[in-house]
Design an enzyme around this catalytic site. Structure first.
Site, PDB file in Angstrom:
ATOM      1  N   LYS A  24       0.844  -1.203   0.000  1.00 19.19           N
ATOM      2  CA  LYS A  24       0.000   0.000   0.000  1.00 19.19           C
ATOM      3  C   LYS A  24       0.875   1.246   0.000  1.00 19.19           C
ATOM      4  O   LYS A  24       0.599   2.210  -0.707  1.00 19.19           O
ATOM      5  CB  LYS A  24      -0.890  -0.023   1.240  1.00 19.19           C
ATOM      6  CG  LYS A  24      -1.479   1.320   1.625  1.00 19.19           C
ATOM      7  CD  LYS A  24      -2.438   1.188   2.788  1.00 19.19           C
ATOM      8  CE  LYS A  24      -1.839   1.435   4.146  1.00 19.19           C
ATOM      9  NZ  LYS A  24      -1.538   2.828   4.467  1.00 19.19           N
ATOM     10  N   CYS A 122      -5.485   7.362   9.452  1.00 18.85           N
ATOM     11  CA  CYS A 122      -5.801   6.748  10.748  1.00 18.85           C
ATOM     12  C   CYS A 122      -5.743   7.781  11.858  1.00 18.85           C
ATOM     13  O   CYS A 122      -4.910   8.676  11.843  1.00 18.85           O
ATOM     14  CB  CYS A 122      -4.819   5.621  11.029  1.00 18.85           C
ATOM     15  SG  CYS A 122      -5.163   4.154  10.064  1.00 18.85           S
TER      16      CYS A 122
HETATM   17  C1  UD1 Z   1       3.745   6.537   6.407  1.00 15.74           C
HETATM   18  C2  UD1 Z   1       3.006   5.236   6.248  1.00 15.74           C
HETATM   19  C3  UD1 Z   1       2.556   4.670   7.583  1.00 15.74           C
HETATM   20  C4  UD1 Z   1       3.729   4.602   8.547  1.00 15.74           C
HETATM   21  C5  UD1 Z   1       4.470   5.924   8.613  1.00 15.74           C
HETATM   22  C6  UD1 Z   1       5.750   5.837   9.443  1.00 15.74           C
HETATM   23  C7  UD1 Z   1       1.978   5.488   4.078  1.00 15.74           C
HETATM   24  C8  UD1 Z   1       0.710   5.616   3.311  1.00 15.74           C
HETATM   25  N1  UD1 Z   1       1.844   5.461   5.411  1.00 15.74           N
HETATM   26  O1  UD1 Z   1       2.828   7.500   6.925  1.00 15.74           O
HETATM   27  O2  UD1 Z   1       2.049   3.353   7.356  1.00 15.74           O
HETATM   28  O3  UD1 Z   1       3.231   4.294   9.842  1.00 15.74           O
HETATM   29  O4  UD1 Z   1       4.856   6.346   7.289  1.00 15.74           O
HETATM   30  O5  UD1 Z   1       6.597   4.840   8.927  1.00 15.74           O
HETATM   31  O6  UD1 Z   1       3.060   5.362   3.511  1.00 15.74           O
HETATM   32  N2  UD1 Z   1       4.994  14.542  10.814  1.00 15.74           N
HETATM   33  C9  UD1 Z   1       4.957  15.884  11.125  1.00 15.74           C
HETATM   34  N3  UD1 Z   1       4.743  16.780  10.105  1.00 15.74           N
HETATM   35  C10 UD1 Z   1       4.573  16.397   8.818  1.00 15.74           C
HETATM   36  C11 UD1 Z   1       4.637  15.033   8.496  1.00 15.74           C
HETATM   37  C12 UD1 Z   1       4.832  14.114   9.530  1.00 15.74           C
HETATM   38  O7  UD1 Z   1       5.096  16.257  12.307  1.00 15.74           O
HETATM   39  O8  UD1 Z   1       4.378  17.264   7.950  1.00 15.74           O
HETATM   40  C13 UD1 Z   1       5.194  13.539  11.903  1.00 15.74           C
HETATM   41  C14 UD1 Z   1       3.962  12.656  12.069  1.00 15.74           C
HETATM   42  O9  UD1 Z   1       2.977  13.274  12.854  1.00 15.74           O
HETATM   43  C15 UD1 Z   1       4.560  11.440  12.725  1.00 15.74           C
HETATM   44  C16 UD1 Z   1       5.939  11.344  12.064  1.00 15.74           C
HETATM   45  O10 UD1 Z   1       6.213  12.636  11.536  1.00 15.74           O
HETATM   46  O11 UD1 Z   1       4.730  11.643  14.098  1.00 15.74           O
HETATM   47  C17 UD1 Z   1       6.044  10.318  10.975  1.00 15.74           C
HETATM   48  O12 UD1 Z   1       5.079  10.578   9.963  1.00 15.74           O
HETATM   49  P1  UD1 Z   1       5.316  10.150   8.429  1.00 15.74           P
HETATM   50  O13 UD1 Z   1       6.585   9.399   8.346  1.00 15.74           O
HETATM   51  O14 UD1 Z   1       5.148  11.362   7.589  1.00 15.74           O
HETATM   52  O15 UD1 Z   1       4.115   9.157   8.172  1.00 15.74           O
HETATM   53  P2  UD1 Z   1       3.190   9.049   6.885  1.00 15.74           P
HETATM   54  O16 UD1 Z   1       3.953   9.327   5.646  1.00 15.74           O
HETATM   55  O17 UD1 Z   1       1.914   9.802   7.121  1.00 15.74           O
END
Ligand code: UD1
Length: 439
Positions: A24, A122
Site C-alpha cells: 500500500k 488513521c
Molecule cells: C507513512 C506510512 C505509515 C507509517 C508511517 C511511518 C503510508 C501511506 N503510510 O505515513 O504506514 O506508519 O509512514 O513509517 O506510507 N509529521 C509531522 N509533520 C509532517 C509530516 C509528519 O510532524 O508534515 C510527523 C507525524 O505526525 C509522525 C511522524 O512525523 O509523528 C512520521 O510521519 P510520516 O513518516 O510522515 O508518516 P506518513 O507518511 O503519514
C-alpha cells in the site's frame, strides 16, 4: 458489500497460506507519480485496497485514464488528458486517505495549481502536514489555507531547493521526491526517510527519467529534468501485511506461510520475532512463521527505517500478551498509537500505557516528545469481548486478539481493515478462522 461487524470465535490456531501483494505504501505513491509522465505507466501487483481506490478516483477526476493492465493486478495510467478538477469533486473522492497531499508537486508541475482537501488517515495522533507545506514553499509554491482545504499555486514554476526535514517523515520525503524530479535545478534533501518503499519509489522515478542519488546519513540529491516518461514497475511486497500475519501466527500458536514476503526488507522484524520466541523459514517464494516453544518478553522501540516499524507493533503486542514476563513497547513515531490496547485489556490482557513514555535511561534513538510506552505483562488468557476497531493496524490486532481469545467476540468497524489488508476475510477463512459476518 462492505462488512463492518464480525462475530469471532477464538482459541483456534491460524494455519495455512496467505499471499501478500504490492505494498500500500508504495502502490499509492507510484500511482501519484504517473501524473508526472508524458506517456502511460503500468504498475503491477497493485493491491485491491480502499486507499488505492481513493488514489485511482482522484487521478481519474484529474483526467488520468486508468485501466486494467495486461495481467491480474496490473493497472495502466494514461496522463495525456490531465486537467484541473473542481474542489467539490476532489473533496468527494479524497475519502479518509492522507495520500492526496502527495498530489501537490505533480499537479503544480502539470497545471500550475493544486487543491488538497482536509486530510483523513488513521486517527493515531495529529498527523500534521507542516513538513510538506514548508518543503513546497521552498520549491516556490504559494500556499493558501481555506476552510475546506489548501490551495497551492506556483506562479513562477518550481525550482530546486535545499531542505532539511525536522524528522525523517515518509510522506514528506515522498513529497520532496515527487516535486523535485521536475523542478528547475538540484534539490538536496537532508534527514530523509529511507524506508524500502521510498527506495522503490526512487526506482520508479528513475525509470521515468529522473536523476536521483543518495548518500549515507539520509541525504538525497535530485537533479530536476524537463520531462519524464511513463514507467513499467512491479511494486515491492507489503512488508507491513507480512509482519501482521507473522504476529498472528505467533499469537494464535498457528503456522502461516506468507507468500511474497522477503527477508531483506524484514530483517529488523525477523530479529524481534525470533527474540519473542518465533521461528521462521525463509523460502524462495515467501516466509513460513510459527512459534518456537514458549513466547518470550521483548523490549522494542518503534523507529524510522531501518528500525522497527510503527505499523508492526500492534499485532506483536497481541502475541506479547501470551509471553511469559514483562515486555515493553516504546512508540516513538506517533504520539497516540497505543489506544488499541484498551480493547486488549478488556479481553483480559495486562497492559499499562505510559502516555509520556518511561523514564528508563538512554536508548539508541534520541527520545521524541511524542513517545508513549506500553508495558505488557504475560501470559494472560484472553476472553471474548465486544470491541470497536480504532484504526488500521490497531483494528488488525483486535481481530487477532479475538482469534486468540477463548469465547466469542463482536468486533465492529472492521471495514477500516480494507484500507491495508486485501481480501482480509478470505484470508482469515483460508487460515481456518471461525467467524460470522454480522453486518
Ligand atoms: C507513512 C506510512 C505509515 C507509517 C508511517 C511511518 C503510508 C501511506 N503510510 O505515513 O504506514 O506508519 O509512514 O513509517 O506510507 N509529521 C509531522 N509533520 C509532517 C509530516 C509528519 O510532524 O508534515 C510527523 C507525524 O505526525 C509522525 C511522524 O512525523 O509523528 C512520521 O510521519 P510520516 O513518516 O510522515 O508518516 P506518513 O507518511 O503519514
Amino acid at each position: 458489500m462492505t462488512v463492518s461487524e464480525l462475530a469471532i470465535r477464538g482459541g483456534r490456531p491460524l494455519r495455512g497460506r496467505v499471499d501478500v501483494k504490492g505494498a500500500k505504501n508504495l502502490a499509492t505513491k507510484a500511482m501519484v507519480a504517473t501524473l508526472l509522465g508524458e506517456t502511460p505507466s503500468t504498475l503491477r501487483d497493485v493491491p485491491d485496497l480502499s486507499d488505492v481506490a481513493v488514489v485511482r478516483s482522484l487521478l481519474e477526476v484529474h483526467g488520468v485514464r486508468v485501466e486494467a493492465g495486461d495481467e491480474p493486478g496490473a493497472l495502466t495510467f494514461d496522463p495525456s488528458g490531465v486537467e484541473s478538477a473542481h474542489m467539490e469533486e476532489i473533496d468527494a473522492h479524497a475519502g479518509a486517505s492522507r495520500i492526496p497531499i502527495l498530489f501537490c508537486g505533480p499537479l503544480l508541475h502539470r497545471l500550475g495549481q493544486a487543491f488538497i482537501p482536509d486530510l483523513g488517515g488513521c486517527r493515531i495522533g495529529d498527523r500534521p502536514i507542516d513538513f510538506h507545506l514548508d518543503a513546497l514553499r521552498k520549491f516556490g509554491a504559494v500556499v493558501e489555507k481555506l476552510p475546506s482545504g489548501i490551495r497551492l499555486s506556483a506562479p513562477e514554476g518550481l525550482r530546486g531547493a535545499s531542505i532539511h526535514l525536522p524528522y525523517p517523515s515518509v510522506g514528506a520525503t515522498e513529497q520532496v521526491l515527487l516535486t523535485a524530479v521536475r523542478a528547475k535545478g538540484t534539490t538536496e534533501l537532508r534527514n530523509a526517510a529511507i524506508e524500502p518503499e521510498i527506495m522503490d519509489l526512487i526506482a520508479v522515478l528513475q525509470k521515468m527519467g529522473a536523476i536521483i542519488s543518495y548518500e549515507p546519513n539520509r541525504v538525497i540529491f535530485i537533479e530536476g529534468v524537463d520531462t519524464l516518461r511513463g514507467y513499467d514497475h512491479r511494486s515491492i511486497f507489503d512488508r507491513n501485511e507480512a509482519a501482521s500475519w507473522a504476529s498472528a501466527a505467533l499469537a494464535t500458536d498457528g503456522e502461516i506461510f506468507v507468500g511474497g514476503a522477503r527477508q531483506q526488507e524484514m530483517l529488523t522484524f525477523l530479529n524481534v520475532f525470533r527474540k519473542a520466541g518465533g521461528w521462521f523459514d525463509i523460502q524462495e517464494d515467501g516466509i513460513l512463521f510459527r512459534r518456537d516453544g514458549e513466547l518470550k518478553p521483548v523490549v522494542v522501540e518503534t523507529d524510522v527505517h531501518p528500525g522497527f516499524m510503527t505499523d508492526w507493533q500492534q499485532p506483536l503486542v497481541v502475541a506479547l500478551t501470551q509471553a511469559k514476563g514483562r515486555s515493553i513497547v516504546h512508540e516513538t513515531v506517533y504520539e497516540n498509537r497505543m489506544g488499541f490496547t484498551d480493547a486488549l485489556v478488556k479481553m483480559g490482557a495486562d497492559i499499562v500505557v505510559h502516555p509520556h513514555g518511561l523514564q528508563d535511561g538512554p536508548r539508541r534513538v534520541a527520545r521524541r516528545e511524542l513517545e508513549q510506552a506500553a508495558v505488557i505483562t504475560g501470559p494472560t488468557p484472553l476472553h471474548g469481548a465486544d470491541i470497536v476497531v480504532p484504526d488500521l493496524r490497531g483494528g488488525y490486532s483486535h481481530v487477532i486478539a479475538a482469534l486468540t481469545a477463548q469465547g466469542e467476540s463482536r468486533v465492529s468497524g472492521v471495514d477500516i481493515l480494507s484500507r491495508g489488508y486485501e481480501k482480509f476475510l478470505d484470508k482469515l477463512t483460508a487460515l481456518g478462522a471461525d467467524f460470522d459476518v454480522i453486518r
